[in-house]
Design a protein around this motif. Structure first.
Motif, PDB file in Angstrom:
ATOM      1  N   GLY A   1      34.137  49.533  33.118  1.00 26.78           N
ATOM      2  CA  GLY A   1      35.236  48.805  32.479  1.00 26.78           C
ATOM      3  C   GLY A   1      36.051  48.015  33.477  1.00 26.78           C
ATOM      4  O   GLY A   1      36.445  46.872  33.218  1.00 26.78           O
ATOM      5  N   LEU A   2      36.312  48.627  34.638  1.00 30.35           N
ATOM      6  CA  LEU A   2      37.131  47.946  35.646  1.00 30.35           C
ATOM      7  C   LEU A   2      36.499  46.637  36.098  1.00 30.35           C
ATOM      8  O   LEU A   2      37.176  45.650  36.355  1.00 30.35           O
TER       9      LEU A   2
ATOM     10  N   LEU B   1      34.914  44.713  34.353  1.00 25.74           N
ATOM     11  CA  LEU B   1      35.125  43.703  33.310  1.00 25.74           C
ATOM     12  C   LEU B   1      36.590  43.276  33.204  1.00 25.74           C
ATOM     13  O   LEU B   1      36.962  42.554  32.282  1.00 25.74           O
ATOM     14  N   THR B   2      37.419  43.759  34.092  1.00 30.26           N
ATOM     15  CA  THR B   2      38.837  43.369  34.095  1.00 30.26           C
ATOM     16  C   THR B   2      39.115  42.524  35.340  1.00 30.26           C
ATOM     17  O   THR B   2      38.298  42.468  36.263  1.00 30.26           O
TER      18      THR B   2
END
Lengths: 179, 519
Positions: free
Chosen positions: B18-19, B21-22
């Motif tokens: 997820g990180l 994708l940030t």
């Protein structure tokens, strides 16, 4: 297997939320201007919507800096209302002839030179194309400073400069902006 | 349901994915880079009132016009002066970054006596002792300046004055011998040449007055035929490059002039007889022609005369170029002398330099003012066709104790500059080119020194430039010295060269090509 997938999904969601929502709020420190300045109100009362009425360009076209406290004192020698901002302006800055410590949203780093003369006079750009219509709003809004780099969030980035130059087919070498 | 270790690992895997994708990792990377720009020990240009001043660059003897952008009284950027009569807006890459040279790690900041720190008092005492015991030789790298006049006057009292001839002057040496005109007053009239035959002269790499020639070349006003063994940067940009064997310049020149059989010239130069014939036809197809060499090549000078080319004499004070030799009690070397120069004479050497190139045999190394740190005058560039005069104003203050050679001998140049300005004003000839103005103005009624301090340039009346008559009875038998060709970087690489020089060179107008693109 289902349980592991669920845990992964929770981790993914948490990271996405933290990265997209929490991180930007933590990264930028919000600071307030010394007084709340209203561009629209001043434009209406002075009868001109021209940015250069206050943000003067010198004869050679370069930006001459923010208006001095003398400009404010022309109208605000005495409080023009009963608001707290008005009282602060007159008592803390106009009467003691102290310059306003404005937080400049678009101040470039020390190693960058931006020529207003070239962009405004020669290229004919309007102020709002870089300053995001700040002069048309009636609230300055908070100054958001990057805690790591120390730069304003509203600062034009080099990629934005390059993109604009590329779109307009205007060449600019390193020395055009950096010294 | 208690979370297990397996759950934690799965959660971590999801979080890491997820990180990515940030914006977190990418933003942190970028902001960290910006953070490093603002570390407290990294020098930052001062913020303050911005002004632009025009002056002359004194890094070398060419005297190109520079526009200095100053913030809070300190130079923060340099650019070529577009209307400057000498450089025509062009600058070499070194000049583009020259305002940073004063902070170069190789900057000489302390008096050194045989490699060990010493004081100015020690140096002054040692020099006074040398002067008292005498004789003292003074070596000047740029004769013709006000400082040169002061040093020459001092040297005449206490010993002898010597000047180091520039490479441009060396190439003109044969004409001086044949005409009797000193090399310091000779020049090439590039403005009236259609075909330029260069035997190895790096014309697009800082030779002569690079700006004005590069402009003519980029406007297709001159054909540049570069004859040299290596594909130098000038050769790469030339209209035509002719590759010959090293050291065969004189033979090819004689072959073109037909004073040597074509076959012999071809054998020595590595060209075919047909190629030499074709080259000759190409050269003479479009005149006026000028043939020149990088250094003293009598055969090339003779070829130039045979092709109808000429050299000119400008009005110039010409101190004799006497090479240093023999034995002296002391040898004072001015900071204008190239770092690579080593005196071929014995004596206690007092050498001034702003930057240390290392490996010097000087007994004393004395810190001199750096770029834009002292007032100096800039007379005509070597090999210039017309006399010019400008001043380089002091726009920066040195960060450590420095002294010029003139100050070291207890004199100053202000009087000499004033006297020269008065002489030019009295004479009344020539025009003054003010900063930013294309059209020159007459000298009448102007305060010349003040105008020059403000960035103006005096240019002599073209009528005062004369074509030199040379008496050449026989084709020169002596084959000229053909040194290894070197570019502008060679002069500066040992002492200092800003890391960005190559990049700056690409951006400078010095190597603008006829097609309009930069090399």
């Amino acid at each position: 297997m289902l349980r592991a997938s669920l845990a992964s999904a929770i981790g993914l969601s948490t990271a996405l939320a933290a990265g997209w929502i929490v991180f930007p709020r933590v990264l930028y420190q919000r600071q307030s201007q010394p007084v709340e300045f209203r561009h629209q109100t001043h434009a209406a009362k002075s009868g001109t919507a021209q940015c250069t009425a206050c943000h003067v360009l010198r004869e050679d076209g370069e930006f001459a800096g923010l208006p001095s406290i003398e400009s404010c004192a022309g109208c605000h020698a005495e409080p023009m209302g009963t608001t707290k901002a008005e009282a602060t302006l007159v008592a803390d800055f106009v009467k003691p002839h102290r310059e306003m410590p404005w937080l400049v949203y678009s101040r470039q780093p020390a190693n960058v030179r931006f020529s207003h003369a070239i962009h405004v006079r020669r290229a004919g750009l309007e102020c709002k194309e870089c300053h995001a219509g700040r002069g048309e709003s009636d609230a300055l809004g908070p100054y958001r400073q990057n805690r790591i780099s120390g730069y304003s969030v509203s600062l034009l980035t080099m990629s934005q400069c390059e993109s604009c130059h590329r779109d307009r087919h205007v060449e600019a070498g390193c020395l055009g902006c950096h010294e | 349901m208690n979370p297990t270790r397996r759950d934690l690992l799965a959660w971590s895997g999801g979080a890491i994915a997820g990180l990515i994708l940030t914006p977190v990792p990418w933003k942190l990377l970028g902001d960290s880079a910006k953070w490093t720009q603002n570390w407290p020990w990294i020098p930052q240009p001062a913020r303050g009132p911005v002004e632009v001043k025009q002056t002359a660059c004194a890094l070398c003897a060419k005297g190109c016009g520079i526009r200095v952008r100053m913030a809070a009284g300190a130079p923060v950027g340099l650019a070529g002066a577009a209307t400057h009569p000498v450089s025509d807006g062009a600058l070499c890459p070194l000049a583009f970054g020259a305002h940073q040279l004063n902070w170069h790690p190789q900057r000489l900041r302390q008096v050194l006596h045989r490699g060990h720190p010493a004081s100015w008092q020690d140096a002054v005492a040692a020099f006074r002792k040398a002067v008292a015991e005498g004789p003292v030789a003074v070596v000047d790298g740029r004769p013709g300046r006000a400082a040169s006049a002061v040093l020459e006057a001092f040297a005449k009292q206490h010993g002898s004055y010597h000047a180091v001839a520039t490479r441009e002057e060396q190439s003109l040496a044969p004409y001086a011998e044949w005409s009797g005109v000193p090399t310091a007053a000779l020049g090439y009239d590039f403005a009236n040449v259609s075909t330029l035959v260069s035997f190895g002269a790096p014309l697009l790499d800082g030779w002569g007055t690079p700006g004005s020639f590069a402009r003519r070349w980029s406007r297709r006003q001159v054909r540049l035929i570069q004859i040299e063994p290596e594909l130098s940067r000038t050769a790469a940009c030339a209209w035509r490059w002719v590759a010959i064997r090293p050291g065969s310049d004189a033979a090819l020149a004689a072959g073109i002039a037909r004073t040597m059989p074509l076959e012999a010239a071809a054998q020595q130069s590595g060209l075919t007889p047909d190629a030499i014939e074709e080259l000759t036809r190409t050269i003479v197809a479009e005149g006026p022609v000028l043939a020149m060499s990088a250094d003293a090549q009598p055969a090339v000078a003779a070829l130039n005369l045979a092709l109808g080319g000429s050299v000119v004499q400008r009005r110039e004070y010409a101190a004799p170029r006497v090479p240093l030799a023999g034995s002296h009690r002391g040898i004072l070397i001015d900071s204008t002398v190239p770092w690579e120069y080593e005196p071929q004479a014995s004596g206690e050497v007092f050498r001034f330099a702003a930057w240390s190139g290392g490996g010097s045999h000087a007994d004393w190394l004395l810190p001199a003012p750096g770029f834009l740190e002292e007032l100096t005058d800039v007379p005509s560039a070597p090999a210039s066709a017309i006399a010019t005069y400008a001043l380089a104003a002091p726009l920066m203050k040195p960060g450590h104790p420095v002294s010029s050679a003139v100050e070291f001998v207890g004199a100053s140049i202000e009087e000499a500059i004033r006297a020269r300005c008065e002489r030019i004003s009295r004479d009344g000839a020539g025009r003054l080119y003010r900063p930013g103005e294309r059209e020159p103005v007459a000298l009448a009624g102007l305060k010349l020194e003040e105008e020059l301090m403000a960035g103006a340039v005096w240019v002599d009346n073209p009528k005062n430039t004369k074509i030199v008559r040379c008496k050449l009875k026989n084709w020169p038998s002596e084959v000229g010295r053909s040194e290894a060709r070197r570019s502008w970087t060679a002069n500066w690489a040992p002492p200092v060269l800003p890391p960005l020089a190559a990049k700056l060179f690409q951006e400078s107008n010095l190597r603008e090509r006829p097609e309009g693109s930069l090399v």
